[in-house]
Scaffold this active site. Structure first.
Site, PDB file in Angstrom:
ATOM      1  N   HIS A 229       0.858  -1.184   0.000  1.00 20.71           N
ATOM      2  CA  HIS A 229       0.000   0.000   0.000  1.00 20.71           C
ATOM      3  C   HIS A 229       0.892   1.232   0.000  1.00 20.71           C
ATOM      4  O   HIS A 229       1.939   1.249   0.627  1.00 20.71           O
ATOM      5  CB  HIS A 229      -0.909  -0.017   1.241  1.00 20.71           C
ATOM      6  CG  HIS A 229      -1.975   1.037   1.217  1.00 20.71           C
ATOM      7  ND1 HIS A 229      -1.743   2.324   1.629  1.00 20.71           N
ATOM      8  CD2 HIS A 229      -3.276   0.988   0.828  1.00 20.71           C
ATOM      9  CE1 HIS A 229      -2.879   3.028   1.495  1.00 20.71           C
ATOM     10  NE2 HIS A 229      -3.813   2.252   1.017  1.00 20.71           N
ATOM     11  N   GLU A 284      -7.507  -4.624  -0.143  1.00 20.08           N
ATOM     12  CA  GLU A 284      -8.156  -5.179  -1.338  1.00 20.08           C
ATOM     13  C   GLU A 284      -8.302  -6.701  -1.268  1.00 20.08           C
ATOM     14  O   GLU A 284      -9.285  -7.266  -1.744  1.00 20.08           O
ATOM     15  CB  GLU A 284      -7.350  -4.814  -2.594  1.00 20.08           C
ATOM     16  CG  GLU A 284      -7.388  -3.328  -2.886  1.00 20.08           C
ATOM     17  CD  GLU A 284      -6.303  -2.891  -3.863  1.00 20.08           C
ATOM     18  OE1 GLU A 284      -5.651  -3.773  -4.456  1.00 20.08           O
ATOM     19  OE2 GLU A 284      -6.115  -1.682  -4.018  1.00 20.08           O
TER      20      GLU A 284
END
Lengths: 352, 352
Positions: A229, A284
């Site tokens: 991320h 995700e």
């Protein structure tokens, strides 16, 4: 000469009391509550209340007729779900309450099924699940969806939230701001890629193949979807919350066990190939697992994200409005100067 | 701790070769051309070409049916013209060529008249005037409108252009970016107030009353609409271009003489009451006079601004796309921390 910051990294564009993202410590706070405290416990309505925009829940869930016409026209062209959401949001007056109706109706229209009218006697999350398939959802599914909606409801000044604040800063209205934000969320650099994360798990298919497939991907220079991320240098706190919710909903299910096995192998291999990069499972990966477990098809993932995030956007609109400030940065001109108009040019190409 | 810049004043968010605004020197350059060189001479199509987005002129002018349905629904509710433009733009695929059709159709629908289909044999500006009233416009009116469209086509990183760039930076599409930008342009702090500038001239009614009315307004602390600008410290170069266009179109017309007289008196009185502030006629004053002289009603002023600016927005989308950078600033959290969830709260208010 001012320094150019094309991505505005490190530029602070707002003070906010809505959420705090601490990427170094792996913390997300929503109006004072750590996400792991709020998300598994609150109803979505309570989260909206905590965000300070509960009055937006009093609006209609049913869409105006023109919104259904817009969705039918979009379905004829098999438009992207986020484009359909943006277009229908633009002719609907109440984003918070109408987004689930729009998303569920469009999903059904794409499958040549009639939309199901919203029910007033159901909670926000339960009503959304009901409108998708016409079945009364179990308490467990509702809880799983609410945990997801609460988890992703706000996340600092991301690009869609920033879009909503820039539009609001001109004195424009909430619908204009939200429609702009939906357009930003659609972008693959922002709305994320929860679909591909799950595709990778499906591609692996069996835990015994995880190491071989993942090694091949890493050695081919492919990015492993669902890991790493931009902001979080440690584990994304939202991933933990969603992992626990997925376990509650799906524990014992073969897909769940496979996903856990893929995750363990991926993290081990990423540490082996990219030591010190601390690449961790991101939001995700478990979003995909949880939403899939709730029975949602992949094209519903980003629109369902929007069903949650719209509450954060509205909270930011209200906060931005109070500042009364126009957001208007500068640009630096790097083009030519002092060109003269060639009068023969105008005459030659003029069309009355 | 990073400094907070809530309005992003002085923050440079983009390098651009599209336009340069020099507020200290009163200069506006569009792709190398000073605005006073380009605007009175180029066709709008040529300006679009200079902006580098000529391919967008090849699209359809006629709207899809659903766009007309959206406009009819908006007209039933007497929606604001910018809301109607935003909603119809959201279901139309080609903003540059379709904006004139949308704006003209909506104007007619608001007056219970049928829309007039676009003509392919007319230039962009001529076709817009034709769709408003069904009459073939004179060369002088077309030239006046083109001068206006060229003058306001781009102006640095204003809030709507910045909105379009933020949306584009996520990897989203041009229609999403443009729909967001329309929402930002609607805001009264951005789209301007060309209507009120003209209302003041009408209110004065006769040159002999200008000094008395203006003195009363200034002494009452009212802002004189049409004078002063956030960026330009000297005369806005666009005001000169539009003043000359208004004179060509309207010279000798009593309203024009009145407006000139109001302008002279206003500048004299502003220097008397606010010496050194250098408050000058801004672009709104002559926009109002010129568009009124072209036969456009006040509600058409901001949508007509959008018909021009959409070309600038598209050029910025293309430029932003090339950078490949996500625009994502930071926020500073100023809310509470460490709150604990009260479990009784969830139980009490849960609705299945």
């Amino acid at each position: 000469m001012l320094p150019v910051s094309q991505g505005l990294e490190g530029v602070v564009a707002a003070e906010t009391a809505i959420s705090m993202v601490d990427g170094e410590r792996g913390e997300l706070i929503i109006r004072g509550y750590p996400v792991e405290e709020l998300a598994p416990n609150a109803t979505f309505e309570q989260t909206v209340e905590i965000l300070g925009v509960a009055e937006f829940l009093n609006a209609e869930r049913e869409l105006p007729n023109i919104a259904y016409e817009v969705l039918r026209a979009a379905a004829e062209h098999k438009d992207d779900s986020m484009d359909a959401l943006r277009a229908a949001a633009g002719v609907s007056g109440a984003p918070l309450t109408m987004f689930p109706t729009i998303v569920a109706a469009y999903s059904r229209l794409l499958h040549d099924r009639d939309p199901i009218a919203p029910r007033k006697d159901l909670g926000h999350a339960a009503n959304y699940l009901y409108m998708l398939d016409g079945q009364m959802p179990s308490v467990e599914r509702v809880r799983g969806l609410e945990t997801y909606l609460n988890t992703v409801v706000d996340h600092g000044l991301n690009a869609s939230t920033f879009t909503a604040r820039v539009i609001t800063s001109t004195g424009s209205d909430v619908v204009s701001a939200i429609v702009g934000a939906v357009g930003a969320l659609k972008g693959p650099l922002h709305g994320g890629a929860p679909g591909p994360a799950l595709d990778m798990v499906f591609e692996i298919g069996d835990a015994s193949r995880a190491e071989e497939v993942l090694r091949r991907k890493i050695e081919a220079g492919e990015r492993l979807m669902g890991f790493g991320h931009r902001v979080y240098k440690v584990r994304d706190p939202r991933a933990d919350v969603l992992a626990a919710a997925a376990e509650r909903l799906l524990g014992g299910n073969p897909l769940y066990d496979l996903a856990k096995s893929v995750e363990r192998t991926a993290i081990r291999l990423l540490e082996e190939y990219k030591p010190g990069r601390r690449l961790q499972t991101n939001v995700e990966f478990y979003t995909a697992l949880l939403l899939h477990g709730l029975g949602l098809e992949t094209p519903l993932f980003t629109p369902t994200f929007a069903i949650s995030r719209v509450a954060g956007w509205i909270a930011h609109c209200m906060e931005q409005k109070k500042t009364g400030r126009l957001i208007r940065p500068q640009s630096v001109y790097v083009g030519p100067r002092g060109l003269k108009w060639d009068a023969t040019r105008a005459a030659a190409s003029r069309i009355h």
